[in-house]
Design a protein around this motif. Structure first.
Motif, PDB file in Angstrom:
ATOM      1  N   PRO A 164       0.928  -1.191  -0.072  1.00 18.64           N
ATOM      2  CA  PRO A 164       0.034   0.102  -0.228  1.00 18.64           C
ATOM      3  C   PRO A 164       1.135   1.293  -0.042  1.00 18.64           C
ATOM      4  CG  PRO A 164      -0.743  -1.423   1.528  1.00 18.64           C
ATOM      5  CD  PRO A 164       0.625  -2.018   1.416  1.00 18.64           C
ATOM      6  N   MET A 165       0.363   2.460  -0.688  1.00 18.80           N
ATOM      7  CA  MET A 165       1.221   3.475  -0.749  1.00 18.80           C
ATOM      8  C   MET A 165       0.225   4.802  -0.853  1.00 18.80           C
ATOM      9  SD  MET A 165       3.411   3.158  -4.315  1.00 18.80           S
ATOM     10  CE  MET A 165       4.056   1.540  -3.712  1.00 18.80           C
ATOM     11  N   SER A 166       0.900   5.741  -0.493  1.00 20.54           N
ATOM     12  CA  SER A 166      -0.276   7.072  -0.857  1.00 20.54           C
ATOM     13  C   SER A 166       0.775   8.371  -1.294  1.00 20.54           C
ATOM     14  CB  SER A 166      -0.759   7.721   0.575  1.00 20.54           C
ATOM     15  OG  SER A 166       0.097   7.964   1.368  1.00 20.54           O
ATOM     16  N   ILE A 167       0.087   9.199  -1.990  1.00 19.22           N
ATOM     17  CA  ILE A 167       0.931  10.354  -2.320  1.00 19.22           C
ATOM     18  C   ILE A 167       1.661  10.997  -1.154  1.00 19.22           C
ATOM     19  CG2 ILE A 167       0.782  12.666  -3.619  1.00 19.22           C
ATOM     20  CD1 ILE A 167       0.144  10.352  -5.489  1.00 19.22           C
ATOM     21  N   ASP A 168       1.082  10.924  -0.132  1.00 18.69           N
ATOM     22  CA  ASP A 168       1.652  11.603   1.053  1.00 18.69           C
ATOM     23  C   ASP A 168       2.990  10.858   1.351  1.00 18.69           C
ATOM     24  OD1 ASP A 168      -0.250  13.766   1.076  1.00 18.69           O
ATOM     25  OD2 ASP A 168      -1.309  13.103   2.716  1.00 18.69           O
ATOM     26  N   HIS A 169       2.920   9.693   1.500  1.00 18.78           N
ATOM     27  CA  HIS A 169       4.031   8.735   1.947  1.00 18.78           C
ATOM     28  C   HIS A 169       5.215   8.896   0.770  1.00 18.78           C
ATOM     29  CE1 HIS A 169       6.312   5.217   3.250  1.00 18.78           C
ATOM     30  NE2 HIS A 169       6.065   4.969   1.698  1.00 18.78           N
ATOM     31  N   LEU A 170       4.591   8.863  -0.561  1.00 17.78           N
ATOM     32  CA  LEU A 170       5.971   9.082  -1.353  1.00 17.78           C
ATOM     33  C   LEU A 170       6.433  10.462  -1.458  1.00 17.78           C
ATOM     34  CD1 LEU A 170       4.102   7.316  -4.627  1.00 17.78           C
ATOM     35  CD2 LEU A 170       5.719   6.377  -2.945  1.00 17.78           C
ATOM     36  N   ALA A 171       5.589  11.278  -1.232  1.00 20.61           N
ATOM     37  CA  ALA A 171       6.277  12.701  -1.326  1.00 20.61           C
ATOM     38  C   ALA A 171       7.203  12.987  -0.107  1.00 20.61           C
ATOM     39  CB  ALA A 171       4.948  13.715  -1.251  1.00 20.61           C
ATOM     40  N   LYS A 172       6.679  12.309   1.264  1.00 20.37           N
ATOM     41  CA  LYS A 172       7.614  12.663   2.184  1.00 20.37           C
ATOM     42  C   LYS A 172       8.985  12.109   2.140  1.00 20.37           C
ATOM     43  CE  LYS A 172       4.138  12.887   6.034  1.00 20.37           C
ATOM     44  NZ  LYS A 172       3.298  12.348   6.828  1.00 20.37           N
ATOM     45  N   ARG A 173       9.082  10.926   1.322  1.00 20.58           N
ATOM     46  CA  ARG A 173      10.430  10.085   0.968  1.00 20.58           C
ATOM     47  C   ARG A 173      11.354  10.987   0.321  1.00 20.58           C
ATOM     48  NH1 ARG A 173      10.431   4.869   1.818  1.00 20.58           N
ATOM     49  NH2 ARG A 173      12.401   4.656   0.550  1.00 20.58           N
ATOM     50  N   VAL A 174      10.934  11.816  -0.416  1.00 21.02           N
ATOM     51  CA  VAL A 174      11.816  12.679  -0.957  1.00 21.02           C
ATOM     52  C   VAL A 174      11.749  14.128  -0.594  1.00 21.02           C
ATOM     53  CG1 VAL A 174      12.260  11.410  -3.047  1.00 21.02           C
ATOM     54  CG2 VAL A 174      10.190  13.017  -2.788  1.00 21.02           C
ATOM     55  N   GLY A 175      11.077  14.543   0.689  1.00 24.92           N
ATOM     56  CA  GLY A 175      10.907  16.064   1.030  1.00 24.92           C
ATOM     57  C   GLY A 175      10.317  17.041   0.174  1.00 24.92           C
ATOM     58  N   MET A 176       9.220  16.504  -0.711  1.00 21.41           N
ATOM     59  CA  MET A 176       8.243  17.507  -1.435  1.00 21.41           C
ATOM     60  C   MET A 176       7.066  17.642  -0.684  1.00 21.41           C
ATOM     61  SD  MET A 176       9.850  16.011  -5.180  1.00 21.41           S
ATOM     62  CE  MET A 176       8.832  17.438  -5.877  1.00 21.41           C
ATOM     63  N   SER A 177       6.389  18.674  -1.170  1.00 23.04           N
ATOM     64  CA  SER A 177       4.885  18.626  -0.886  1.00 23.04           C
ATOM     65  C   SER A 177       4.251  17.618  -1.647  1.00 23.04           C
ATOM     66  CB  SER A 177       4.489  19.785  -0.905  1.00 23.04           C
ATOM     67  OG  SER A 177       4.353  20.567  -2.494  1.00 23.04           O
ATOM     68  N   PRO A 178       2.866  17.123  -1.203  1.00 26.10           N
ATOM     69  CA  PRO A 178       2.266  16.280  -2.292  1.00 26.10           C
ATOM     70  C   PRO A 178       1.847  16.824  -3.531  1.00 26.10           C
ATOM     71  CG  PRO A 178       1.556  16.173   0.120  1.00 26.10           C
ATOM     72  CD  PRO A 178       2.339  17.139   0.109  1.00 26.10           C
ATOM     73  N   ALA A 179       1.585  18.324  -3.546  1.00 21.22           N
ATOM     74  CA  ALA A 179       1.043  18.780  -4.900  1.00 21.22           C
ATOM     75  C   ALA A 179       2.138  18.975  -5.830  1.00 21.22           C
ATOM     76  CB  ALA A 179       0.546  20.288  -4.617  1.00 21.22           C
ATOM     77  N   SER A 180       3.393  19.369  -5.157  1.00 21.75           N
ATOM     78  CA  SER A 180       4.657  19.561  -6.037  1.00 21.75           C
ATOM     79  C   SER A 180       5.215  17.990  -6.353  1.00 21.75           C
ATOM     80  CB  SER A 180       5.845  20.249  -5.115  1.00 21.75           C
ATOM     81  OG  SER A 180       6.759  20.244  -6.114  1.00 21.75           O
ATOM     82  N   PHE A 181       4.976  17.331  -5.841  1.00 23.80           N
ATOM     83  CA  PHE A 181       5.468  15.842  -5.953  1.00 23.80           C
ATOM     84  C   PHE A 181       4.699  15.103  -7.104  1.00 23.80           C
ATOM     85  CE2 PHE A 181       4.549  11.278  -5.524  1.00 23.80           C
ATOM     86  CZ  PHE A 181       5.732  10.779  -5.885  1.00 23.80           C
ATOM     87  N   HIS A 182       3.336  15.468  -6.883  1.00 24.39           N
ATOM     88  CA  HIS A 182       2.355  14.869  -8.045  1.00 24.39           C
ATOM     89  C   HIS A 182       2.697  15.611  -9.345  1.00 24.39           C
ATOM     90  CE1 HIS A 182      -1.213  13.865 -10.091  1.00 24.39           C
ATOM     91  NE2 HIS A 182      -1.479  12.766  -9.409  1.00 24.39           N
ATOM     92  N   ARG A 183       2.856  16.848  -9.229  1.00 26.17           N
ATOM     93  CA  ARG A 183       3.143  17.641 -10.463  1.00 26.17           C
ATOM     94  C   ARG A 183       4.244  17.085 -11.244  1.00 26.17           C
ATOM     95  NH1 ARG A 183       2.856  21.997  -8.431  1.00 26.17           N
ATOM     96  NH2 ARG A 183       4.974  22.711  -8.560  1.00 26.17           N
ATOM     97  N   HIS A 184       5.280  17.005 -10.367  1.00 21.92           N
ATOM     98  CA  HIS A 184       6.631  16.780 -11.252  1.00 21.92           C
ATOM     99  C   HIS A 184       6.778  15.364 -11.474  1.00 21.92           C
ATOM    100  CE1 HIS A 184       8.705  20.526 -10.835  1.00 21.92           C
ATOM    101  NE2 HIS A 184       8.241  20.793  -9.597  1.00 21.92           N
ATOM    102  N   PHE A 185       6.168  14.335 -10.790  1.00 20.37           N
ATOM    103  CA  PHE A 185       6.081  13.107 -11.030  1.00 20.37           C
ATOM    104  C   PHE A 185       5.570  12.953 -12.581  1.00 20.37           C
ATOM    105  CE2 PHE A 185       4.739   8.605 -11.238  1.00 20.37           C
ATOM    106  CZ  PHE A 185       5.828   7.883 -10.313  1.00 20.37           C
ATOM    107  N   LYS A 186       4.494  13.515 -12.747  1.00 12.84           N
ATOM    108  CA  LYS A 186       3.622  13.325 -13.876  1.00 12.84           C
ATOM    109  C   LYS A 186       4.526  14.018 -15.135  1.00 12.84           C
ATOM    110  CE  LYS A 186      -1.119  13.510 -15.593  1.00 12.84           C
ATOM    111  NZ  LYS A 186      -2.423  13.421 -15.425  1.00 12.84           N
ATOM    112  N   ILE A 187       5.222  15.118 -14.980  1.00 12.84           N
ATOM    113  CA  ILE A 187       6.022  15.683 -16.006  1.00 12.84           C
ATOM    114  C   ILE A 187       7.143  14.396 -16.288  1.00 12.84           C
ATOM    115  CG2 ILE A 187       8.074  17.253 -16.382  1.00 12.84           C
ATOM    116  CD1 ILE A 187       6.530  19.107 -14.483  1.00 12.84           C
TER     117      ILE A 187
END
Length: 276
Positions: A164-187
């Motif tokens: 199981p994983m969530s956007i919040d968990h993945l973002a915390k792994r690399v020290g990014m906010s969830p919104a910024s992480f989601h945007r850059h991941f999609k890029i």
């Protein structure tokens, strides 16, 4: 530690390729190579090849530490590369092709490989940093950049796709906010983190169905799906047929020795490799 980021090319007249990532297609000509800066689930197809003019390619894993060392030694940093996409296509230069040719020539001189191969690979890294996507590779090699952070997350998802994983968990792994992480991941990947995980799960399920020949429902649970109906539905959406039907068809093709005639295949595009 070598990081994987593919670079792909072929000699003139040796066939053209297409690489599909999400809804985007990358056309790669005979004088071009492909850089992948993250571990990406792609579909690839050799669009032009024949017995007389076969498709030939090599892959070289790129080393983040070696690139970072070269960046420090370069008199000028690579120019800006624009958005940090996960894949990029560039044209070969004469210096790059000459270095790759010398590396391949070592196959005829095996006693020279241990000493000469690391030197030539270092030169290839340098020529790539000098190329039109040098700034992209600099981001890939430098800790703290968005490209490097997303690369770390795709590596983690690849190893933990069934969990199981969530956007919040993945973002915390690399020290990014969830919104910024989601945007850059999609890029970088052209898909959301959860879509990316689904692709990894389905590709692994497809591999297990073909190799192990076990019950599709059991394999679906093993790769992380909570219900067999959800697994079957997503599998059919991606591959066009239900899991058991797909596995039976692929085994039949392999049994009759026609696997090599298929014009396309799904592959996980690694980050950090040179393919020519």
């Amino acid at each position: 530690m070598p990081c994987r980021s593919p670079l792909r090319s072929a000699d003139p007249g040796r066939g053209d390729r297409e690489v599909l990532l999400g809804d985007r297609t990358y056309d790669i000509g005979a004088n071009e190579y492909l850089i992948a800066t993250a571990d990406l689930p792609v579909a690839a197809r050799v669009a032009k090849a024949s017995t007389g003019s076969p498709h030939l390619a090599i892959t070289l894993d790129l080393d983040r530490a070696r690139m970072a060392e070269l960046l420090l030694a370069m008199p000028e940093p690579p120019s800006s590369a624009g958005p940090s996409s996960g894949l990029a296509v560039a044209r070969h230069t004469g210096d790059l092709l000459e270095a790759v040719a010398r590396l391949m020539a070592l196959l005829d001189r095996p006693n020279d490989i241990a000493v000469m191969a690391p030197l030539i690979e270092r030169e290839i890294h340098y020529r790539l940093l000098q190329g039109e996507w040098g700034a992209l590779l600099a981001q890939f090699s430098t800790a703290g950049t968005h490209l490097s952070q997303i690369g770390r997350v795709t590596d983690w998802i690849k190893s933990h796709y069934a969990e199981p994983m969530s956007i919040d968990h993945l973002a915390k792994r690399v020290g990014m906010s969830p919104a910024s992480f989601h945007r850059h991941f999609k890029i970088v990947t052209t898909m959301s983190p959860l879509q990316y995980r689904s692709r990894i799960r389905l590709e692994e399920a497809r591999r297990r169905l073909l190799v192990e020949g076990r019950d599709a429902g059991a394999i679906g649970f093993e790769v992380g799906y909570e219900s067999s109906s959800q697994f079957s539905r997503e599998y059919r959406k991606m591959f066009g047929v239900p899991p058991a039907t797909d596995a039976a068809r692929r085994r039949l093709v392999l049994h009759h020795g026609r696997g090599s005639s298929s014009p396309s295949h799904h592959a996980r595009r690694r980050s950090g490799a040179y393919q020519s």
